[in-house]
Write a protein that holds these residues in place. Structure first.
Motif, PDB file in Angstrom:
ATOM      1  N   GLY A  83       0.925  -1.122  -0.016  1.00  0.00           N
ATOM      2  CA  GLY A  83      -0.060   0.100   0.020  1.00  0.00           C
ATOM      3  C   GLY A  83       0.924   1.436  -0.023  1.00  0.00           C
ATOM      4  O   GLY A  83       0.346   2.498  -0.435  1.00  0.00           O
ATOM      5  N   GLY A  84       2.061   0.984   0.612  1.00  0.00           N
ATOM      6  CA  GLY A  84       2.887   2.339   0.678  1.00  0.00           C
ATOM      7  C   GLY A  84       3.627   2.375  -0.541  1.00  0.00           C
ATOM      8  O   GLY A  84       4.816   3.248  -0.455  1.00  0.00           O
ATOM      9  N   ALA A  85       3.692   1.668  -1.606  1.00  0.00           N
ATOM     10  CA  ALA A  85       4.619   1.810  -2.751  1.00  0.00           C
ATOM     11  C   ALA A  85       4.533   3.294  -3.281  1.00  0.00           C
ATOM     12  O   ALA A  85       3.627   3.992  -3.369  1.00  0.00           O
ATOM     13  N   ASP A  86       5.734   3.907  -3.646  1.00  0.00           N
ATOM     14  CA  ASP A  86       5.900   5.176  -4.323  1.00  0.00           C
ATOM     15  C   ASP A  86       5.530   5.070  -5.680  1.00  0.00           C
ATOM     16  O   ASP A  86       5.049   6.023  -6.332  1.00  0.00           O
ATOM     17  N   LEU A  87       5.619   4.061  -6.520  1.00  0.00           N
ATOM     18  CA  LEU A  87       5.466   3.887  -7.634  1.00  0.00           C
ATOM     19  C   LEU A  87       5.090   2.456  -8.324  1.00  0.00           C
ATOM     20  O   LEU A  87       5.713   1.450  -7.699  1.00  0.00           O
ATOM     21  N   VAL A  88       4.285   2.370  -9.007  1.00  0.00           N
ATOM     22  CA  VAL A  88       3.654   1.032  -9.487  1.00  0.00           C
ATOM     23  C   VAL A  88       3.899   1.303 -11.131  1.00  0.00           C
ATOM     24  O   VAL A  88       3.314   2.039 -11.848  1.00  0.00           O
ATOM     25  N   VAL A  89       4.780   0.234 -11.639  1.00  0.00           N
ATOM     26  CA  VAL A  89       4.805   0.347 -13.314  1.00  0.00           C
ATOM     27  C   VAL A  89       4.260  -1.006 -13.910  1.00  0.00           C
ATOM     28  O   VAL A  89       4.552  -2.174 -13.321  1.00  0.00           O
ATOM     29  N   GLU A  90       3.291  -0.555 -14.572  1.00  0.00           N
ATOM     30  CA  GLU A  90       2.377  -1.846 -15.416  1.00  0.00           C
ATOM     31  C   GLU A  90       3.551  -2.253 -16.559  1.00  0.00           C
ATOM     32  O   GLU A  90       3.536  -1.353 -17.334  1.00  0.00           O
ATOM     33  N   ALA A  91       3.742  -3.669 -16.673  1.00  0.00           N
ATOM     34  CA  ALA A  91       4.633  -4.045 -17.951  1.00  0.00           C
ATOM     35  C   ALA A  91       4.109  -5.341 -18.571  1.00  0.00           C
ATOM     36  O   ALA A  91       4.867  -6.329 -18.652  1.00  0.00           O
ATOM     37  N   VAL A  92       3.049  -5.329 -18.785  1.00  0.00           N
ATOM     38  CA  VAL A  92       2.133  -6.613 -19.111  1.00  0.00           C
ATOM     39  C   VAL A  92       2.174  -6.343 -20.871  1.00  0.00           C
ATOM     40  O   VAL A  92       2.371  -5.272 -21.395  1.00  0.00           O
ATOM     41  N   PRO A  93       1.743  -7.351 -21.483  1.00  0.00           N
ATOM     42  CA  PRO A  93       1.702  -7.252 -23.076  1.00  0.00           C
ATOM     43  C   PRO A  93       0.708  -5.926 -23.688  1.00  0.00           C
ATOM     44  O   PRO A  93       0.034  -5.624 -22.817  1.00  0.00           O
ATOM     45  N   GLU A  94       0.794  -5.598 -25.068  1.00  0.00           N
ATOM     46  CA  GLU A  94       0.093  -4.527 -25.208  1.00  0.00           C
ATOM     47  C   GLU A  94      -1.141  -4.975 -25.626  1.00  0.00           C
ATOM     48  O   GLU A  94      -1.769  -4.911 -26.802  1.00  0.00           O
ATOM     49  N   ASP A  95      -1.822  -5.223 -24.385  1.00  0.00           N
ATOM     50  CA  ASP A  95      -3.587  -5.337 -24.642  1.00  0.00           C
ATOM     51  C   ASP A  95      -4.232  -4.383 -23.992  1.00  0.00           C
ATOM     52  O   ASP A  95      -3.959  -4.299 -22.851  1.00  0.00           O
ATOM     53  N   PRO A  96      -4.561  -3.510 -24.506  1.00  0.00           N
ATOM     54  CA  PRO A  96      -5.447  -2.234 -23.572  1.00  0.00           C
ATOM     55  C   PRO A  96      -6.363  -2.660 -22.633  1.00  0.00           C
ATOM     56  O   PRO A  96      -6.304  -2.109 -21.564  1.00  0.00           O
ATOM     57  N   ALA A  97      -7.176  -3.739 -22.964  1.00  0.00           N
ATOM     58  CA  ALA A  97      -8.258  -4.236 -21.908  1.00  0.00           C
ATOM     59  C   ALA A  97      -7.462  -4.609 -20.705  1.00  0.00           C
ATOM     60  O   ALA A  97      -7.533  -4.465 -19.509  1.00  0.00           O
ATOM     61  N   LEU A  98      -6.235  -5.658 -20.998  1.00  0.00           N
ATOM     62  CA  LEU A  98      -5.639  -6.053 -19.837  1.00  0.00           C
ATOM     63  C   LEU A  98      -4.933  -4.849 -18.944  1.00  0.00           C
ATOM     64  O   LEU A  98      -4.959  -5.082 -17.687  1.00  0.00           O
ATOM     65  N   LYS A  99      -4.269  -4.089 -19.737  1.00  0.00           N
ATOM     66  CA  LYS A  99      -3.621  -3.088 -19.136  1.00  0.00           C
ATOM     67  C   LYS A  99      -4.492  -2.262 -18.212  1.00  0.00           C
ATOM     68  O   LYS A  99      -4.112  -1.862 -17.006  1.00  0.00           O
ATOM     69  N   ALA A 100      -5.500  -1.720 -18.880  1.00  0.00           N
ATOM     70  CA  ALA A 100      -6.621  -1.004 -18.086  1.00  0.00           C
ATOM     71  C   ALA A 100      -7.046  -1.599 -16.682  1.00  0.00           C
ATOM     72  O   ALA A 100      -7.168  -1.090 -15.678  1.00  0.00           O
ATOM     73  N   ARG A 101      -7.359  -3.042 -16.940  1.00  0.00           N
ATOM     74  CA  ARG A 101      -7.962  -3.714 -15.601  1.00  0.00           C
ATOM     75  C   ARG A 101      -6.660  -3.919 -14.827  1.00  0.00           C
ATOM     76  O   ARG A 101      -7.102  -3.743 -13.428  1.00  0.00           O
ATOM     77  N   LEU A 102      -5.492  -4.118 -14.745  1.00  0.00           N
ATOM     78  CA  LEU A 102      -4.521  -4.192 -14.105  1.00  0.00           C
ATOM     79  C   LEU A 102      -4.094  -2.897 -13.373  1.00  0.00           C
ATOM     80  O   LEU A 102      -3.941  -2.795 -12.001  1.00  0.00           O
ATOM     81  N   LEU A 103      -4.190  -1.963 -14.069  1.00  0.00           N
ATOM     82  CA  LEU A 103      -4.066  -0.547 -13.523  1.00  0.00           C
ATOM     83  C   LEU A 103      -4.811  -0.041 -12.552  1.00  0.00           C
ATOM     84  O   LEU A 103      -4.543   0.521 -11.445  1.00  0.00           O
ATOM     85  N   ALA A 104      -6.307  -0.300 -12.930  1.00  0.00           N
ATOM     86  CA  ALA A 104      -7.237  -0.141 -11.847  1.00  0.00           C
ATOM     87  C   ALA A 104      -7.270  -0.857 -10.607  1.00  0.00           C
ATOM     88  O   ALA A 104      -7.183  -0.334  -9.554  1.00  0.00           O
ATOM     89  N   ALA A 105      -6.825  -2.315 -10.764  1.00  0.00           N
ATOM     90  CA  ALA A 105      -6.782  -3.000  -9.523  1.00  0.00           C
ATOM     91  C   ALA A 105      -5.344  -2.585  -8.767  1.00  0.00           C
ATOM     92  O   ALA A 105      -5.524  -2.444  -7.550  1.00  0.00           O
ATOM     93  N   ALA A 106      -4.490  -2.078  -9.370  1.00  0.00           N
ATOM     94  CA  ALA A 106      -3.174  -1.555  -8.735  1.00  0.00           C
ATOM     95  C   ALA A 106      -3.660  -0.110  -7.891  1.00  0.00           C
ATOM     96  O   ALA A 106      -3.160   0.037  -6.792  1.00  0.00           O
ATOM     97  N   GLU A 107      -4.248   0.487  -8.640  1.00  0.00           N
ATOM     98  CA  GLU A 107      -4.769   1.686  -7.928  1.00  0.00           C
ATOM     99  C   GLU A 107      -5.520   1.585  -6.776  1.00  0.00           C
ATOM    100  O   GLU A 107      -5.444   2.422  -5.702  1.00  0.00           O
ATOM    101  N   LYS A 108      -6.302   0.561  -6.625  1.00  0.00           N
ATOM    102  CA  LYS A 108      -7.161   0.148  -5.675  1.00  0.00           C
ATOM    103  C   LYS A 108      -6.301  -0.349  -4.293  1.00  0.00           C
ATOM    104  O   LYS A 108      -6.655  -0.469  -3.248  1.00  0.00           O
ATOM    105  N   ALA A 109      -5.209  -0.992  -4.786  1.00  0.00           N
ATOM    106  CA  ALA A 109      -4.325  -1.891  -3.594  1.00  0.00           C
ATOM    107  C   ALA A 109      -3.190  -0.752  -2.974  1.00  0.00           C
ATOM    108  O   ALA A 109      -2.823  -1.068  -2.100  1.00  0.00           O
ATOM    109  N   VAL A 110      -3.033   0.443  -3.873  1.00  0.00           N
ATOM    110  CA  VAL A 110      -2.017   1.406  -3.118  1.00  0.00           C
ATOM    111  C   VAL A 110      -2.543   2.720  -2.473  1.00  0.00           C
ATOM    112  O   VAL A 110      -3.738   2.951  -2.561  1.00  0.00           O
ATOM    113  N   GLY A 111      -1.842   3.369  -2.064  1.00  0.00           N
ATOM    114  CA  GLY A 111      -2.119   4.788  -1.326  1.00  0.00           C
ATOM    115  C   GLY A 111      -2.419   5.766  -2.580  1.00  0.00           C
ATOM    116  O   GLY A 111      -2.219   5.634  -3.558  1.00  0.00           O
TER     117      GLY A 111
END
Length: 285
Positions: A83-111
């Motif tokens: 939760g206290g991460a300063d930075l989260v970098v998404e580095a999955v394949p170039e699939d817009p839906a996959l990236k958007a889903r994982l970024l939204a999930a990451a946003e909920k997990a961190v501060g």
């Protein structure tokens, strides 16, 4: 001196994600890599370990590889990001839906103060940001392969990216010992748009029988001082990755980015470049 982020999350532990993790760990960050399952997580950690061993062999580490590797851990779900991460970098394949889903999930997990970044090489950062509640804390951080040896990070500023987010990213890039270029969000940014244009024309030249790949690459590396030719670079990037980017740019920017028939044929045959052992060259690891 610029300071590295204290804690970094990396979503995706493939070649690019592992390289990003290695770079931040080398700079002193605690890094958490997210992969889908224990086997994939173990493979990601091994990629980081291998990269660190090679860096040590080349005299590019200031401390033992084992000590740097100890700063890298893995988890098997985005929800397990610190939760206290300063930075989260998404580095999955170039699939817009996959990236958007994982970024939204990451946003909920961190501060709320965590900066989120996508490592996309061509997709719209602005569109990916629509999946987020805090798009002002989001930008593109386009790393280049191989990440530890590459000198460049392309920072892509979307319409709602806050100035403070850009400033933080600039400091972190410099803490990695890399050079930044800042570009406005547009299809292909600066690097992919120009690089793909050159690569596609080189492929067309092979297709038309103008010259062999080695000759075309030598013309650019010796004549124009490129560190490597466009066809060898295509093999390193991956022909499937280059095709996906070309298709996106074709859709957004028009016919000049239409993928050559030869590129489609090679991808269909599984000739994806270095990762499969054959592309425009034959590779042995």
């Amino acid at each position: 001196m610029a300071a590295a982020p204290g804690t970094v999350g990396v979503v995706g532990g493939g070649r690019m994600g592992a390289g990003i993790a290695q770079s931040f760990a080398t700079a002193g960050s605690a890094v958490v890599v997210v992969e889908s399952g224990r086997e994939a997580a173990a493979a990601a950690l091994e990629r980081v370990a291998t990269g660190l061993r090679r860096a040590a062999e080349r005299g590019r580490l200031e401390e033992p590889a084992e000590r740097v590797l100890a700063r890298v851990t893995t988890v098997t779900a985005v929800e397990e990001l610190p939760g206290g991460a300063d930075l989260v970098v998404e580095a999955v394949p170039e699939d817009p839906a996959l990236k958007a889903r994982l970024l939204a999930a990451a946003e909920k997990a961190v501060g709320e103060s965590t900066v989120l970044a996508t490592n996309t090489s061509s997709l719209s950062v602005t569109e990916l940001g629509t999946a987020l509640a805090r798009p002002e804390r989001f930008l593109g951080m386009h790393f280049f392969n191989p990440v530890p040896a590459s000198a460049l990070v392309e920072l892509v500023v979307a319409g709602r990216t806050a100035d403070g987010t850009v400033r933080a990213a600039l400091e972190w890039v410099r803490a990695l010992g890399k050079k930044d270029v800042v570009v406005r969000d547009s299809p292909g940014f600066a690097s992919s748009r120009l690089g793909v244009a050159l690569g596609l024309e080189a492929i067309r030249m092979v297709e038309e029988g103008v010259a062999e790949p080695e000759a075309i690459d030598a013309a650019m590396s010796l004549g124009y001082k490129h560190p490597m030719g466009p066809l060898r670079l295509t093999d390193l990037v991956g022909l499937d990755v280059r095709l996906a980017i070309a298709e996106y740019l074709h859709d957004t920017l028009g016919e000049r980015f239409a993928p050559p028939k030869l590129l489609r044929e090679k991808v269909a045959r599984g000739e994806l470049g270095r990762k499969t052992g054959r592309g425009f060259y034959t590779w042995e690891d």
